[in-house]
Design a protein around this motif. Sequence first.
Motif, PDB file in Angstrom:
ATOM      1  N   PRO A  63     -52.837 -33.108  59.538  1.00 17.43           N
ATOM      2  CA  PRO A  63     -52.905 -31.640  60.411  1.00 17.43           C
ATOM      3  C   PRO A  63     -54.088 -31.769  61.435  1.00 17.43           C
ATOM      4  N   LEU A  64     -54.172 -31.069  62.570  1.00 21.91           N
ATOM      5  CA  LEU A  64     -55.184 -30.894  63.542  1.00 21.91           C
ATOM      6  C   LEU A  64     -55.716 -29.539  63.574  1.00 21.91           C
ATOM      7  N   THR A  65     -54.841 -28.589  63.575  1.00 16.21           N
ATOM      8  CA  THR A  65     -55.427 -27.249  63.657  1.00 16.21           C
ATOM      9  C   THR A  65     -54.381 -26.251  63.182  1.00 16.21           C
ATOM     10  N   ILE A  66     -55.005 -24.925  62.820  1.00 14.63           N
ATOM     11  CA  ILE A  66     -54.377 -23.811  62.479  1.00 14.63           C
ATOM     12  C   ILE A  66     -54.935 -22.863  63.289  1.00 14.63           C
ATOM     13  N   GLU A  67     -54.111 -22.333  64.351  1.00 14.51           N
ATOM     14  CA  GLU A  67     -54.777 -21.132  65.445  1.00 14.51           C
ATOM     15  C   GLU A  67     -53.849 -19.845  64.910  1.00 14.51           C
ATOM     16  N   TYR A  68     -54.419 -18.841  65.226  1.00 15.70           N
ATOM     17  CA  TYR A  68     -53.894 -17.588  65.174  1.00 15.70           C
ATOM     18  C   TYR A  68     -53.465 -17.211  66.668  1.00 15.70           C
ATOM     19  N   LYS A  69     -52.196 -16.678  66.986  1.00 17.17           N
ATOM     20  CA  LYS A  69     -51.804 -16.407  68.209  1.00 17.17           C
ATOM     21  C   LYS A  69     -52.573 -15.173  68.392  1.00 17.17           C
ATOM     22  N   PRO A  70     -52.501 -14.678  69.798  1.00 22.10           N
ATOM     23  CA  PRO A  70     -53.302 -13.443  70.255  1.00 22.10           C
ATOM     24  C   PRO A  70     -53.046 -12.253  69.319  1.00 22.10           C
ATOM     25  N   ASP A  71     -51.722 -12.268  68.862  1.00 23.18           N
ATOM     26  CA  ASP A  71     -51.235 -10.810  68.264  1.00 23.18           C
ATOM     27  C   ASP A  71     -51.966 -10.922  66.583  1.00 23.18           C
ATOM     28  N   MET A  72     -52.392 -11.926  66.257  1.00 23.86           N
ATOM     29  CA  MET A  72     -53.336 -12.107  65.058  1.00 23.86           C
ATOM     30  C   MET A  72     -52.269 -11.722  63.901  1.00 23.86           C
ATOM     31  N   GLU A  73     -51.125 -12.088  64.025  1.00 21.53           N
ATOM     32  CA  GLU A  73     -50.128 -11.889  63.121  1.00 21.53           C
ATOM     33  C   GLU A  73     -49.247 -13.014  62.713  1.00 21.53           C
ATOM     34  N   SER A  74     -49.581 -14.184  63.493  1.00 21.55           N
ATOM     35  CA  SER A  74     -48.677 -15.398  63.286  1.00 21.55           C
ATOM     36  C   SER A  74     -49.581 -16.754  63.582  1.00 21.55           C
ATOM     37  N   ARG A  75     -49.134 -17.776  63.232  1.00 27.76           N
ATOM     38  CA  ARG A  75     -50.091 -18.892  63.512  1.00 27.76           C
ATOM     39  C   ARG A  75     -49.384 -19.874  64.221  1.00 27.76           C
ATOM     40  N   VAL A  76     -50.116 -20.948  64.630  1.00 26.71           N
ATOM     41  CA  VAL A  76     -49.432 -22.128  65.427  1.00 26.71           C
ATOM     42  C   VAL A  76     -50.076 -23.341  64.456  1.00 26.71           C
ATOM     43  N   PHE A  77     -49.555 -24.172  63.798  1.00 24.07           N
ATOM     44  CA  PHE A  77     -49.783 -25.212  63.154  1.00 24.07           C
ATOM     45  C   PHE A  77     -49.620 -26.639  64.086  1.00 24.07           C
ATOM     46  N   THR A  78     -50.530 -27.428  64.325  1.00 22.14           N
ATOM     47  CA  THR A  78     -50.559 -28.536  65.206  1.00 22.14           C
ATOM     48  C   THR A  78     -50.862 -29.736  64.309  1.00 22.14           C
ATOM     49  N   PHE A  79     -49.891 -30.907  64.438  1.00 23.06           N
ATOM     50  CA  PHE A  79     -50.035 -32.146  63.496  1.00 23.06           C
ATOM     51  C   PHE A  79     -50.057 -33.237  64.355  1.00 23.06           C
ATOM     52  N   LEU A  80     -51.098 -34.078  64.143  1.00 17.91           N
ATOM     53  CA  LEU A  80     -51.003 -35.486  64.944  1.00 17.91           C
ATOM     54  C   LEU A  80     -49.545 -36.158  64.248  1.00 17.91           C
ATOM     55  N   VAL A  81     -48.694 -36.635  65.188  1.00 15.23           N
ATOM     56  CA  VAL A  81     -47.473 -37.282  64.729  1.00 15.23           C
ATOM     57  C   VAL A  81     -47.307 -38.694  65.430  1.00 15.23           C
TER      58      VAL A  81
END
Length: 155
Positions: A63-81
Amino acid sequence: MKRDRSQSMVIRGDRILLVEHELFGRDFYNLPGGGMEEGETPEQAALRELSEECGVDGCVVRPLTIEYKPDMESRVFTFLVEIPDDAEPVKGIDPELPENEQSIVAVKWLRLDEIAERDRAYLFGAGLMRIPYFHDEVLLWDGDDISYPVKKVFS
């Protein structure tokens, strides 16, 4: 909670695999990714989206990051693949959009100096600095000049 998103960061040397989109009157690049489906893990979603949008299969390195979208209600998961060395990504589809509304224009391997500042900002937010090559590249940037695009006035 709104729908979470998951995406893959795939690197070959000094290039990043990006998907070019034309959507909402804008042309932009982002990582292969999209909304997570019911019962899907973030890792599964990242790999599914990579396959759908770029026609290649990969495996999650970490895994690289877990960000919160600007709405603060959903997330973005990023993985090194990683994908196989001989894998050649091709323009795929977004199965959530009708055939006549597809937004994917192309898939490309791009260096940092080939990517617009706006799109680079998203890559840094997604954890690009956690990749040794790109971390070292940024440390080599010369000078303390501030570079910032001209502000646009919105009405």
